[in-house]
Design a protein around this motif. Structure first.
Motif, PDB file in Angstrom:
ATOM      1  N   PRO A 398      -4.191   6.925  -3.650  1.00  0.00           N
ATOM      2  CA  PRO A 398      -4.447   5.592  -3.017  1.00  0.00           C
ATOM      3  C   PRO A 398      -5.319   5.783  -2.355  1.00  0.00           C
ATOM      4  O   PRO A 398      -6.095   6.915  -1.893  1.00  0.00           O
ATOM      5  N   SER A 400      -6.803   3.614   0.411  1.00  0.00           N
ATOM      6  CA  SER A 400      -7.182   2.837   1.904  1.00  0.00           C
ATOM      7  C   SER A 400      -7.633   3.228   2.911  1.00  0.00           C
ATOM      8  O   SER A 400      -7.089   4.530   3.451  1.00  0.00           O
ATOM      9  N   PRO A 402      -7.965   2.886   6.155  1.00  0.00           N
ATOM     10  CA  PRO A 402      -7.152   2.501   7.261  1.00  0.00           C
ATOM     11  C   PRO A 402      -5.419   3.323   7.106  1.00  0.00           C
ATOM     12  O   PRO A 402      -4.995   3.989   7.723  1.00  0.00           O
ATOM     13  N   ALA A 403      -5.317   3.315   5.547  1.00  0.00           N
ATOM     14  CA  ALA A 403      -4.082   4.172   5.756  1.00  0.00           C
ATOM     15  C   ALA A 403      -3.714   4.974   5.709  1.00  0.00           C
ATOM     16  O   ALA A 403      -2.740   5.955   6.290  1.00  0.00           O
ATOM     17  N   TYR A 404      -4.896   5.996   5.605  1.00  0.00           N
ATOM     18  CA  TYR A 404      -5.197   7.422   5.406  1.00  0.00           C
ATOM     19  C   TYR A 404      -5.245   7.457   7.096  1.00  0.00           C
ATOM     20  O   TYR A 404      -4.811   8.280   7.754  1.00  0.00           O
ATOM     21  N   SER A 429      -8.766  10.023  -4.067  1.00  0.00           N
ATOM     22  CA  SER A 429      -9.480   9.204  -3.530  1.00  0.00           C
ATOM     23  C   SER A 429     -10.756   8.223  -3.756  1.00  0.00           C
ATOM     24  O   SER A 429     -10.464   6.766  -4.284  1.00  0.00           O
TER      25      SER A 429
END
Length: 519
Positions: A398, A400, A402-404, A429
């Motif tokens: 992935p 993103s 913000p997701a991390y 990433s």
């Protein structure tokens, strides 16, 4: 799940009959494994392998020989550019007992098979008693094989940066910038060699070596990441896999290969810490100044409080000197460095004293903590390249940020011992080109010739993840669970029950008829 969680799972998987008397059950409840692959016959003449002395850096065993195997850089162009792989062999000393070749498959990604054979070959040869020639190779990109490179700056080749430890406040801005920088350097400097660093190519290289050795089948002892390589080989070439041992397996889910392995380290640290805590409060530690607390349940607080203090005020450190040379000043010791040192220490009981000493010295304002060698300097560029290359080339990650950030915050709360590192962003990433090919799916289709062995409290390949490999293999495998901590089981922690199960399968073809537990 806590320290008792994996143990309860092992008990659930183990039948009452097997639990009553395991050492006897390994014999009484056993079934014959795969048939002999040629008895004592010698292999066909090796094609393209010229055996000679090993390089002194290998520190070879008596009788250990080395050669170079030529393989395609790109298997899509098999007659195009070729690269050399370092290969090593420890021949059977009892030709009349020889039944084939046993491949020693190291972990990593990026560990040297030639070095592992030099380190483990004597003990393994004694266990095998002449049943096999022992063979290993350095995967492409590392050791004596054709080298990979990313051209990384020294600061980006340090374990602490490749492991993506968040900042003291949990922020990942520095990790994001560094991950982009590493991915860009690898894309700029790595070329076809770097893109060829995949599990699939290691499997193909392994089969090329089988052909060069003149063997119809191979047997194997694989460890850690090597279990995924071995499982992938057995999936792709089931008819060429003889007696197959997976030691310390991880989750083979093709959607989460590597990323899921990294995340599992958080669970693994929690499973393993109680072993260190029990060791660190034993009265015998007091004389050496290594007793960290009076009760096991207090050891965690000692470590975490010190890590928080070091994040506020890093402590001066020293680096271990070369033999005969004095120590020299090292980088400031931070909280994340202390926690990384803990991860290294949890791999083996033998590392406990050095970590306890690090905690003791770092707790003293006047102390001089000595950093573990793994944290004392930058990794070589080829080692750094293969460390990120394989995991980034094998599967898409992935992207993103913000997701991390959310994942790190959640992981820091659930698993303080690893401070969010296992859930953090990596160069994958931002990897140019993404996955090279579709990851292999490990299935239960194929011969029933696999023996798994797994510690209940493994900090790197946690037991709960090993159970997922067991589930994927189904009736192809049997699992020997060992009530022990650390990473690596066979010939690694002195558990006679577990060692006997593996030795008997490899030498006699006799496997437990059901999953068993070694207490």
């Amino acid at each position: 799940m806590g320290a008792a969680g994996p143990f309860r799972e092992a008990v659930r998987m183990t039948t009452n009959r097997a639990r009553k008397a395991l050492l006897l059950a390994l014999s009484a409840a056993a079934v014959a494994g795969a048939a002999l692959a040629g008895g004592g016959a010698a292999p066909a003449a090796a094609a393209g392998l010229t055996w000679g002395d090993c390089a002194p850096a290998v520190k070879p065993l008596p009788g250990q020989r080395c050669a170079t195997l030529s393989v395609p850089l790109d298997y899509a162009d098999p007659h195009g550019e070729q690269i050399g792989l370092a290969v090593s062999r420890l021949p059977s000393t009892r030709p009349e007992a020889r039944r084939g070749t046993l491949m020693v498959i190291p972990g990593g990604p990026g560990s040297s098979g030639v070095q592992r054979l030099a380190q483990k070959g004597a003990a393994l040869a004694e266990e095998m008693d002449g049943a096999y020639d022992l063979v290993a190779f350095d995967p492409r990109g590392i050791g004596g094989s054709a080298k990979a490179r990313c051209g990384l700056d020294e600061g980006d080749r340090w374990m602490m940066t490749l492991r993506s430890w968040p900042q003291a406040d949990g922020g990942i801005e520095e990790n994001v910038a560094r991950s982009k920088r590493i991915a860009e350097a690898c894309a700029r400097n790595g070329g076809a060699m770097l893109r060829g660093l995949t599990t699939a190519n290691q499997v193909r290289d392994m089969d090329r070596l089988r052909q060069a050795l003149g063997e119809r089948k191979l047997s194997a002892w694989s460890v850690s990441y090597g279990t995924y390589v071995a499982a992938a080989y057995a999936e792709k070439y089931p008819e060429r896999a003889d007696r197959w041992v997976l030691d310390s397996s991880n989750d083979p889910d093709p959607k989460r290969v590597a990323r899921g392995w990294l995340e599992g380290m958080a669970r693994g640290a929690e499973d393993r810490l109680p072993d260190f805590a029990a060791w660190a409060v034993h009265p015998d530690r007091a004389d050496a100044g290594l007793r960290l607390a009076e009760r096991p349940e207090d050891v965690r607080a000692v470590i975490m409080d010190l890590a928080a203090r070091l994040d506020r005020e890093p402590h001066a450190s020293v680096l271990p000197g070369a033999p005969g040379e004095p120590a020299k000043p090292g980088p400031p010791l931070t909280g994340s460095m202390l926690l990384q040192a803990l991860q290294l220490a949890l791999y083996s009981d033998g590392f406990f004293p050095s970590f306890a000493q690090l905690v003791t010295e770092a707790s003293d304002p006047q102390g001089e903590p000595v950093l573990p060698r793994e944290l004392a300097g930058a990794m070589p560029d080829d080692a750094a390249a293969i460390t990120v290359g394989v995991i980034c080339n094998d599967v898409n990650w992935p992207a993103s940020v913000p997701a991390y950030e959310r994942a790190v915050a959640k992981d820091r709360e659930r698993f303080p011992l690893t401070a969010g590192m296992p859930a953090n962003i990596t160069p994958c990433s931002f990897w140019k080109g993404g996955a090279v090919e579709k990851p292999v799916r490990i299935t239960d289709r194929g011969p029933s010739n696999i023996l798994m062995i797994q510690n209940l409290r493994d900090p790197s390949t946690p037991y709960s993840k090993g159970l997922r490999m067991r589930a994927a293999l189904g009736e192809r495998a049997r699992l020997v669970s060992v009530d022990h901590g650390g990473h690596g089981v066979y010939l690694g922690n002195g558990n006679a029950c577990g060692d006997a199960a593996v030795t008997r399968y490899l030498t006699e073809g006799v496997r437990p008829s059901e999953d068993v537990l070694c207490r």
